[in-house]
Design a protein around this motif. Structure first.
Motif, PDB file in Angstrom:
ATOM      1  N   MET A  76      51.852  33.103 -43.646  1.00  0.00           N
ATOM      2  CA  MET A  76      51.816  34.535 -43.423  1.00  0.00           C
ATOM      3  C   MET A  76      50.914  35.228 -44.447  1.00  0.00           C
ATOM      4  SD  MET A  76      52.966  36.796 -41.400  1.00  0.00           S
ATOM      5  CE  MET A  76      53.581  38.390 -41.194  1.00  0.00           C
ATOM      6  N   ILE A  77      51.086  34.894 -45.716  1.00  0.00           N
ATOM      7  CA  ILE A  77      50.268  35.494 -46.766  1.00  0.00           C
ATOM      8  C   ILE A  77      48.812  35.062 -46.590  1.00  0.00           C
ATOM      9  CG2 ILE A  77      49.842  35.533 -49.255  1.00  0.00           C
ATOM     10  CD1 ILE A  77      52.892  35.354 -49.623  1.00  0.00           C
ATOM     11  N   TYR A  78      48.617  33.825 -46.189  1.00  0.00           N
ATOM     12  CA  TYR A  78      47.271  33.297 -45.952  1.00  0.00           C
ATOM     13  C   TYR A  78      46.565  34.100 -44.861  1.00  0.00           C
ATOM     14  CZ  TYR A  78      43.634  30.023 -44.523  1.00  0.00           C
ATOM     15  OH  TYR A  78      42.432  29.461 -44.189  1.00  0.00           O
ATOM     16  N   LYS A  79      47.281  34.393 -43.768  1.00  0.00           N
ATOM     17  CA  LYS A  79      46.677  35.171 -42.671  1.00  0.00           C
ATOM     18  C   LYS A  79      46.350  36.583 -43.124  1.00  0.00           C
ATOM     19  CE  LYS A  79      47.811  33.156 -38.276  1.00  0.00           C
ATOM     20  NZ  LYS A  79      48.344  33.399 -36.949  1.00  0.00           N
ATOM     21  N   ARG A  80      47.224  37.175 -43.913  1.00  0.00           N
ATOM     22  CA  ARG A  80      46.957  38.528 -44.421  1.00  0.00           C
ATOM     23  C   ARG A  80      45.734  38.539 -45.326  1.00  0.00           C
ATOM     24  NH1 ARG A  80      52.787  40.648 -46.200  1.00  0.00           N
ATOM     25  NH2 ARG A  80      53.764  40.477 -44.171  1.00  0.00           N
ATOM     26  N   PHE A  81      45.616  37.504 -46.148  1.00  0.00           N
ATOM     27  CA  PHE A  81      44.459  37.410 -47.031  1.00  0.00           C
ATOM     28  C   PHE A  81      43.176  37.270 -46.204  1.00  0.00           C
ATOM     29  CE2 PHE A  81      41.457  34.718 -49.446  1.00  0.00           C
ATOM     30  CZ  PHE A  81      41.168  35.616 -50.475  1.00  0.00           C
TER      31      PHE A  81
ATOM     32  N   ARG B 170      42.733  38.200 -43.109  1.00  0.00           N
ATOM     33  CA  ARG B 170      42.527  39.471 -42.414  1.00  0.00           C
ATOM     34  C   ARG B 170      41.864  40.474 -43.346  1.00  0.00           C
ATOM     35  NH1 ARG B 170      47.828  40.884 -40.538  1.00  0.00           N
ATOM     36  NH2 ARG B 170      47.543  39.062 -39.222  1.00  0.00           N
TER      37      ARG B 170
ATOM     38  N   THR C  26      43.151  36.115 -36.842  1.00  0.00           N
ATOM     39  CA  THR C  26      44.203  36.259 -37.853  1.00  0.00           C
ATOM     40  C   THR C  26      45.455  36.930 -37.281  1.00  0.00           C
ATOM     41  OG1 THR C  26      43.432  38.399 -38.700  1.00  0.00           O
ATOM     42  CG2 THR C  26      42.514  36.398 -39.730  1.00  0.00           C
TER      43      THR C  26
ATOM     44  N   GLN D 287      48.927  46.321 -35.218  1.00  0.00           N
ATOM     45  CA  GLN D 287      48.326  46.471 -36.550  1.00  0.00           C
ATOM     46  C   GLN D 287      47.209  47.508 -36.535  1.00  0.00           C
ATOM     47  OE1 GLN D 287      49.515  44.937 -39.462  1.00  0.00           O
ATOM     48  NE2 GLN D 287      51.150  44.649 -37.973  1.00  0.00           N
TER      49      GLN D 287
END
Length: 173
Positions: free
Chosen positions: A1-6, A8, A123, A133
């Protein structure tokens, strides 16, 4: 999840910097005359993405003209509506949005901007997550293909009556 936010965040900033580059290029293009093919034909086609614009531009100009909004042409030619036939083609907004989403998700035309858009869209879990989003962060206009159709045919927040607007669903080619 954090990886996808990063990811994005990275791709969003790339898109933002690309948009800034387009804005700079927009003002530099104002220094050049209106395209020769447009001058010869006396027709200005406002190409709104995902509204059959590639086909229409090819028929009229025998080449692509890009997605230049009405503002561009008004700044180039003060007598635009006196000298040229100005028109555009619009489409059902929901169909256009879905078409743009999947077009970009599949890599678009393959240019760097479209590929960055693809990476950005990847992402998100799906189209609904992307919409959620985009609404929260109000950043849909960052991607050219998701700008509103009205934004392409408005000048100073006013749609000109002189523009001939054709509905894609009613045009038979």
């Amino acid at each position: 999840m954090i990886y996808k936010r990063f990811l994005r965040f990275i791709f969003f900033n790339l898109l933002y910097s690309y948009r800034l580059r387009f804005t700079i290029l927009f003002y530099l293009k104002l220094l050049t005359p209106i395209d020769k093919k447009i001058k010869e034909s006396k027709v200005v086609f406002i190409h709104i993405p995902k509204n059959a614009g590639v086909s229409i531009a090819s028929l009229i100009y025998k080449k692509q003209i890009g997605h230049k909004a009405l503002n561009f042409y008004i700044m180039k030619c003060k007598t635009l509506f006196d000298d040229y036939f100005v028109f555009t083609v619009v489409r059902d907004p929901v169909e256009r949005f879905i078409s743009a989403y999947y077009y970009l998700l599949n890599g678009g035309s393959g240019n760097l901007y479209d590929l960055i858009c693809k990476k950005y869209l990847l992402t998100f879990n799906d189209i609904n997550h992307f919409i959620d989003q985009a609404v929260i962060f109000n950043n849909l206009s960052l991607i050219t293909h998701f700008r509103t159709q009205a934004s392409f045919i408005s000048h100073k927040n006013k749609i000109f009556k002189e523009i001939k607007i054709f509905n894609l669903e009613r045009v038979h080619m």
